[in-house]
Write an enzyme that holds these catalytic residues in place. Structure first.
Site, PDB file in Angstrom:
ATOM      1  N   TRP A 134      53.401  61.199  76.825  1.00 51.52           N
ATOM      2  CA  TRP A 134      52.242  61.678  76.562  1.00 51.52           C
ATOM      3  C   TRP A 134      51.317  61.002  77.486  1.00 51.52           C
ATOM      4  O   TRP A 134      50.019  61.183  77.648  1.00 51.52           O
ATOM      5  CB  TRP A 134      51.873  61.433  75.086  1.00 51.52           C
ATOM      6  CG  TRP A 134      52.304  60.352  74.412  1.00 51.52           C
ATOM      7  CD1 TRP A 134      53.345  60.071  73.843  1.00 51.52           C
ATOM      8  CD2 TRP A 134      51.607  58.828  74.836  1.00 51.52           C
ATOM      9  NE1 TRP A 134      53.410  58.660  73.440  1.00 51.52           N
ATOM     10  CE2 TRP A 134      52.561  57.862  74.273  1.00 51.52           C
ATOM     11  CE3 TRP A 134      50.494  58.377  75.367  1.00 51.52           C
ATOM     12  CZ2 TRP A 134      52.328  56.701  73.983  1.00 51.52           C
ATOM     13  CZ3 TRP A 134      50.318  57.030  75.477  1.00 51.52           C
ATOM     14  CH2 TRP A 134      51.170  56.453  75.007  1.00 51.52           C
ATOM     15  N   ASN A 135      51.682  59.945  78.129  1.00 53.33           N
ATOM     16  CA  ASN A 135      50.896  58.957  78.663  1.00 53.33           C
ATOM     17  C   ASN A 135      49.925  59.351  79.830  1.00 53.33           C
ATOM     18  O   ASN A 135      48.771  59.196  79.936  1.00 53.33           O
ATOM     19  CB  ASN A 135      51.240  57.463  78.802  1.00 53.33           C
ATOM     20  CG  ASN A 135      52.464  57.468  79.934  1.00 53.33           C
ATOM     21  OD1 ASN A 135      53.125  58.609  80.021  1.00 53.33           O
ATOM     22  ND2 ASN A 135      52.565  56.617  80.519  1.00 53.33           N
ATOM     23  N   HIS A 159      57.910  68.577  76.013  1.00 51.58           N
ATOM     24  CA  HIS A 159      56.826  67.518  76.089  1.00 51.58           C
ATOM     25  C   HIS A 159      56.801  66.557  74.797  1.00 51.58           C
ATOM     26  O   HIS A 159      57.445  66.891  73.802  1.00 51.58           O
ATOM     27  CB  HIS A 159      55.612  68.201  76.289  1.00 51.58           C
ATOM     28  CG  HIS A 159      54.906  67.273  77.459  1.00 51.58           C
ATOM     29  ND1 HIS A 159      54.734  65.906  77.340  1.00 51.58           N
ATOM     30  CD2 HIS A 159      53.932  67.673  78.352  1.00 51.58           C
ATOM     31  CE1 HIS A 159      53.755  65.509  78.245  1.00 51.58           C
ATOM     32  NE2 HIS A 159      53.307  66.477  78.858  1.00 51.58           N
ATOM     33  N   SER A 161      55.415  65.096  71.445  1.00 52.21           N
ATOM     34  CA  SER A 161      55.109  66.268  70.195  1.00 52.21           C
ATOM     35  C   SER A 161      53.514  65.941  70.018  1.00 52.21           C
ATOM     36  O   SER A 161      52.901  66.894  69.495  1.00 52.21           O
ATOM     37  CB  SER A 161      55.595  65.669  68.969  1.00 52.21           C
ATOM     38  OG  SER A 161      57.141  66.019  69.005  1.00 52.21           O
ATOM     39  N   GLY A 210      60.345  57.952  79.365  1.00 52.14           N
ATOM     40  CA  GLY A 210      60.051  57.600  78.165  1.00 52.14           C
ATOM     41  C   GLY A 210      60.847  56.327  77.765  1.00 52.14           C
ATOM     42  O   GLY A 210      60.676  55.696  78.763  1.00 52.14           O
ATOM     43  N   SER A 211      61.080  56.149  76.532  1.00 52.58           N
ATOM     44  CA  SER A 211      61.358  54.815  76.070  1.00 52.58           C
ATOM     45  C   SER A 211      62.989  54.353  76.225  1.00 52.58           C
ATOM     46  O   SER A 211      63.584  55.423  76.719  1.00 52.58           O
ATOM     47  CB  SER A 211      61.282  54.759  74.618  1.00 52.58           C
ATOM     48  OG  SER A 211      61.968  55.619  73.711  1.00 52.58           O
ATOM     49  N   GLU A 232      63.529  57.554  83.670  1.00 58.52           N
ATOM     50  CA  GLU A 232      62.366  56.636  83.955  1.00 58.52           C
ATOM     51  C   GLU A 232      61.956  56.130  82.666  1.00 58.52           C
ATOM     52  O   GLU A 232      61.335  56.707  81.936  1.00 58.52           O
ATOM     53  CB  GLU A 232      61.351  57.638  84.448  1.00 58.52           C
ATOM     54  CG  GLU A 232      61.507  58.367  86.016  1.00 58.52           C
ATOM     55  CD  GLU A 232      61.388  57.355  87.086  1.00 58.52           C
ATOM     56  OE1 GLU A 232      61.114  56.160  86.890  1.00 58.52           O
ATOM     57  OE2 GLU A 232      61.722  58.016  88.146  1.00 58.52           O
ATOM     58  N   LEU A 233      62.286  54.909  82.634  1.00 56.67           N
ATOM     59  CA  LEU A 233      61.898  54.265  81.157  1.00 56.67           C
ATOM     60  C   LEU A 233      61.083  53.291  81.300  1.00 56.67           C
ATOM     61  O   LEU A 233      60.158  53.077  82.223  1.00 56.67           O
ATOM     62  CB  LEU A 233      63.269  53.731  80.660  1.00 56.67           C
ATOM     63  CG  LEU A 233      64.539  54.652  80.610  1.00 56.67           C
ATOM     64  CD1 LEU A 233      65.938  54.157  80.280  1.00 56.67           C
ATOM     65  CD2 LEU A 233      64.283  55.945  79.906  1.00 56.67           C
ATOM     66  N   CYS A 266      53.732  52.757  82.202  1.00 53.31           N
ATOM     67  CA  CYS A 266      54.936  51.997  82.268  1.00 53.31           C
ATOM     68  C   CYS A 266      54.962  50.922  83.562  1.00 53.31           C
ATOM     69  O   CYS A 266      55.481  50.128  83.500  1.00 53.31           O
ATOM     70  CB  CYS A 266      56.019  53.015  82.691  1.00 53.31           C
ATOM     71  SG  CYS A 266      55.618  54.364  83.916  1.00 53.31           S
TER      72      CYS A 266
HETATM   73  P1  NAP Z   1      59.443  58.305  73.695  1.00 55.95           P
HETATM   74  O1  NAP Z   1      59.385  57.924  72.234  1.00 55.95           O
HETATM   75  O2  NAP Z   1      60.578  57.918  74.580  1.00 55.95           O
HETATM   76  O3  NAP Z   1      58.853  59.747  73.910  1.00 55.95           O
HETATM   77  C1  NAP Z   1      58.947  60.152  75.285  1.00 55.95           C
HETATM   78  C2  NAP Z   1      59.655  61.573  75.089  1.00 55.95           C
HETATM   79  O4  NAP Z   1      61.069  61.317  74.837  1.00 55.95           O
HETATM   80  C3  NAP Z   1      58.981  62.481  74.181  1.00 55.95           C
HETATM   81  O5  NAP Z   1      58.935  63.929  74.753  1.00 55.95           O
HETATM   82  C4  NAP Z   1      59.768  62.345  72.997  1.00 55.95           C
HETATM   83  O6  NAP Z   1      59.506  63.482  71.945  1.00 55.95           O
HETATM   84  C5  NAP Z   1      61.241  62.091  73.428  1.00 55.95           C
HETATM   85  N1  NAP Z   1      62.191  61.506  72.551  1.00 55.95           N
HETATM   86  C6  NAP Z   1      61.759  60.332  71.798  1.00 55.95           C
HETATM   87  N2  NAP Z   1      63.043  59.950  71.167  1.00 55.95           N
HETATM   88  C7  NAP Z   1      64.142  60.650  71.734  1.00 55.95           C
HETATM   89  C8  NAP Z   1      65.322  60.830  71.454  1.00 55.95           C
HETATM   90  N3  NAP Z   1      65.946  59.917  70.487  1.00 55.95           N
HETATM   91  N4  NAP Z   1      66.197  61.814  72.138  1.00 55.95           N
HETATM   92  C9  NAP Z   1      65.552  62.670  72.996  1.00 55.95           C
HETATM   93  N5  NAP Z   1      64.162  62.532  73.164  1.00 55.95           N
HETATM   94  C10 NAP Z   1      63.358  61.779  72.514  1.00 55.95           C
HETATM   95  O7  NAP Z   1      58.269  57.217  74.578  1.00 55.95           O
HETATM   96  P2  NAP Z   1      56.856  56.731  74.204  1.00 55.95           P
HETATM   97  O8  NAP Z   1      57.059  55.721  73.250  1.00 55.95           O
HETATM   98  O9  NAP Z   1      56.163  57.864  73.470  1.00 55.95           O
HETATM   99  O10 NAP Z   1      56.395  56.727  75.455  1.00 55.95           O
HETATM  100  C11 NAP Z   1      56.093  55.305  76.010  1.00 55.95           C
HETATM  101  C12 NAP Z   1      57.567  54.871  76.800  1.00 55.95           C
HETATM  102  O11 NAP Z   1      57.495  55.533  77.873  1.00 55.95           O
HETATM  103  C13 NAP Z   1      57.229  53.520  77.266  1.00 55.95           C
HETATM  104  O12 NAP Z   1      58.540  52.719  76.900  1.00 55.95           O
HETATM  105  C14 NAP Z   1      56.783  53.639  78.842  1.00 55.95           C
HETATM  106  O13 NAP Z   1      56.973  52.375  79.573  1.00 55.95           O
HETATM  107  C15 NAP Z   1      57.877  54.877  79.110  1.00 55.95           C
HETATM  108  N6  NAP Z   1      57.154  55.383  80.399  1.00 55.95           N
HETATM  109  C16 NAP Z   1      57.980  55.171  81.549  1.00 55.95           C
HETATM  110  C17 NAP Z   1      57.745  55.947  82.622  1.00 55.95           C
HETATM  111  C18 NAP Z   1      58.461  55.744  83.998  1.00 55.95           C
HETATM  112  O14 NAP Z   1      57.969  56.399  84.920  1.00 55.95           O
HETATM  113  N7  NAP Z   1      59.451  54.835  84.168  1.00 55.95           N
HETATM  114  C19 NAP Z   1      56.386  56.646  82.667  1.00 55.95           C
HETATM  115  C20 NAP Z   1      55.738  56.665  81.394  1.00 55.95           C
HETATM  116  C21 NAP Z   1      56.311  56.029  80.324  1.00 55.95           C
HETATM  117  P3  NAP Z   1      58.808  63.413  70.533  1.00 55.95           P
HETATM  118  O15 NAP Z   1      57.453  63.072  71.190  1.00 55.95           O
HETATM  119  O16 NAP Z   1      58.908  64.360  69.975  1.00 55.95           O
HETATM  120  O17 NAP Z   1      59.438  62.094  69.893  1.00 55.95           O
END
Ligand code: NAP
Length: 471
Positions: A134-135, A159, A161, A210-211, A232-233, A266
């Site tokens: 979402w960021n 995307h 949620s 994401g994470s 991309e974590l 990130c």
């Molecule tokens: P997140 O919980 O991993 O969510 C990101 C996406 O992954 C969402 O669509 C989420 O869906 C989904 N998701 C979550 N857990 C999952 C699983 N076990 N299996 C499959 N899909 C899953 O990340 P966040 O905490 O919201 O976002 C912040 C993180 O993203 C930070 O660590 C940040 O550094 C990282 N990030 C990295 C980059 C990069 O380019 N490297 C860019 C931006 C952000 P739901 O919303 O439905 O849970």
């Protein structure tokens, strides 16, 4: 399961909720993506480019409305949201313009491989699942979608949620731009549906931003299914300031680098590693600038830092700061969770950190900086490389020899010297170690979801030979 809903982080009010797609709806969406792929791969690059340029036109024409929606869903400032839409339109135009060059056949030395012609051809691979955060709700998706569609792939977006309306808007933009039905589809599903989608034989690959937790899960599923992934974590980027740096400028950029997007980027600089010769001057200038930022309603022009996107995210940041303080860290500014409505957290600088504290090794996804003092280049590098991450990195030095050394020694997907780490369509973007693998953007990003096909053509006569036979 996280509900699929728009919740305004300024008030905590739920504005709109969505029912997840049924299995039947999901199956239909994947089917349409597969059919659209059969169609899209047969279109010309010029045709796809004209659709992508039309998408850019729509983004530009509807910029303010789209920005308002993003701000409402995840709390970034309206000014930042408008800039994000503009950047997305520019990325569409960049790929519309450069795809022909990135996808052109690459000739090889035919003689060396006993061929009359040898070259590499880039071809699409099919529907790609994009799991996005979402960021930067528009940019994260666009930087996948623009090159993928230009290459002839189709996109299935799952995307985050909490940004369902932005997700649906994107699907609508691509449809109105002229892309065939199913070329880009938003799947309103929770993360538990990812395993099923990635297991579907019609879906050929996945990209996740994401994470680390989500990355490990998707990599595991994709490994079992033998499907390509780009991950991309997270990151905990170092920002190193050396004695020859312009300290005032470094402190100014440090403040922006840490607090951009309300601290939720990130590639935000997160650990500020400063040489002892300039530490006091930097610490004072940095804390001064951080505490001068105005927190408030992200729709207001004079707001620098809006709320964090989720209550859970704000509580996590607060817990990381509390952990450090309880174990002896010093807070130079901020550090107190505000009472009252909304998920705000003030720009904060914490120093006197040690390896027993969570902030030392973890990513802090909010406007909180860790400040470290070092006495040499080697100590700076050791600390900078001392987490499991390796996404972006920053170094501030006017010494040309040090600039070269940082470029080599920082273990990260990007090194920015005397400037803020930023993603550009012209440059590849991605991480090493626990920050993920693969690249987005530039030609490298486009090639991730292409079949890099080797083509060898012989003369076809008995005397010319048919190539060597050992593998
Ligand atoms: P997140 O919980 O991993 O969510 C990101 C996406 O992954 C969402 O669509 C989420 O869906 C989904 N998701 C979550 N857990 C999952 C699983 N076990 N299996 C499959 N899909 C899953 O990340 P966040 O905490 O919201 O976002 C912040 C993180 O993203 C930070 O660590 C940040 O550094 C990282 N990030 C990295 C980059 C990069 O380019 N490297 C860019 C931006 C952000 P739901 O919303 O439905 O849970």
């Amino acid at each position: 399961m996280i509900p699929i809903a728009t919740t305004n982080p300024v008030t905590g009010q739920v504005l709109k909720t969505y029912e997840p797609m049924s299995d039947e709806q999901l199956d239909g969406a994947i089917d349409r993506a597969d059919l659209a792929y059969q169609q899209l791969r047969g279109t010309t690059i010029d045709q796809r480019g004209s659709w992508l340029n039309a998408a850019a036109d729509l983004l530009e024409a509807e910029r303010d409305e789209i920005a308002r929606l993003m701000t409402t869903e995840m709390g970034k400032t309206y000014a930042a949201a408008k800039a994000e839409v503009t950047k997305c339109a520019a990325a569409c135009r960049f790929y519309a313009t450069h795809a022909a060059e990135f996808l052109a056949d690459q000739p090889a030395d035919a003689q060396a491989v006993s061929a009359t012609r040898a070259f590499v051809r880039y071809q699409p691979i099919g529907p790609v699942l994009a799991v996005m955060p979402w960021n930067f709700p528009l940019w994260q998706v666009l930087r996948f979608a623009a090159p993928a569609l230009m290459a002839g792939n189709t996109g299935l977006l799952k995307h985050a949620s909490n940004v369902p309306q932005t997700a649906l808007l994107l699907e609508d933009v691509f449809r109105r731009a002229g892309f065939p039905e199913g070329a880009f589809t938003t799947l309103l599903v929770g993360s538990e549906a990812v395993e099923k989608i990635l297991g579907d034989p019609r879906v050929r690959a996945a990209t996740l931003t994401g994470s680390e937790v989500a990355g490990r899960s998707i990599a595991q599923i994709a490994g079992r299914e033998l499907k390509k992934t780009v991950l991309e974590l997270g990151g905990s980027d170092p920002f190193v300031v050396m004695p020859s740096a312009d300290v005032e400028l470094a402190a100014e950029v440090a403040t922006t680098a840490r607090c951009q997007n309300n601290g939720q980027s990130c590639i935000a600089a997160k650990r500020f590693i400063v040489h002892a010769d300039v530490y006091d001057a930097f610490a004072e200038a940095f804390a001064h600038r951080m505490s001068a930022l105005r927190i408030g309603d992200p729709m207001q022009d004079d707001t620098d830092v809006g709320p964090l996107a989720t209550e859970r995210g704000r509580d996590e940041v607060d817990a990381q700061v509390r952990d450090a303080v309880d174990k002896g860290a010093t807070v130079l500014c901020g550090g107190e969770k505000p009472v009252g409505e909304g998920w705000f957290y003030p720009p904060t600088v914490v120093t006197d950190l040690d390896p027993g504290m969570r902030m030392w090794a973890e990513e802090v996804f909010g406007p909180v900086a860790g400040l470290y003092r070092v006495s040499s280049y080697d100590e700076a590098i050791e600390l900078a490389n001392g987490t499991a991450y390796g996404l972006g990195s920053n170094a501030w030095t006017r010494d040309p020899r040090e600039q070269e050394r940082f470029a080599t020694d920082l273990e990260a997907g990007a090194v920015f010297v005397n400037g803020m780490t930023t993603s550009y369509p012209e440059l590849p973007f991605g991480g090493v170690r626990n920050s993920g693998y693969g690249r987005e953007l530039a030609a490298q990003g486009m090639h991730e979801f292409c079949n890099t096909k080797t083509v060898w053509i012989g003369e076809g006569t008995a005397t010319a030979g048919v190539g060597a036979h050992a593998e």
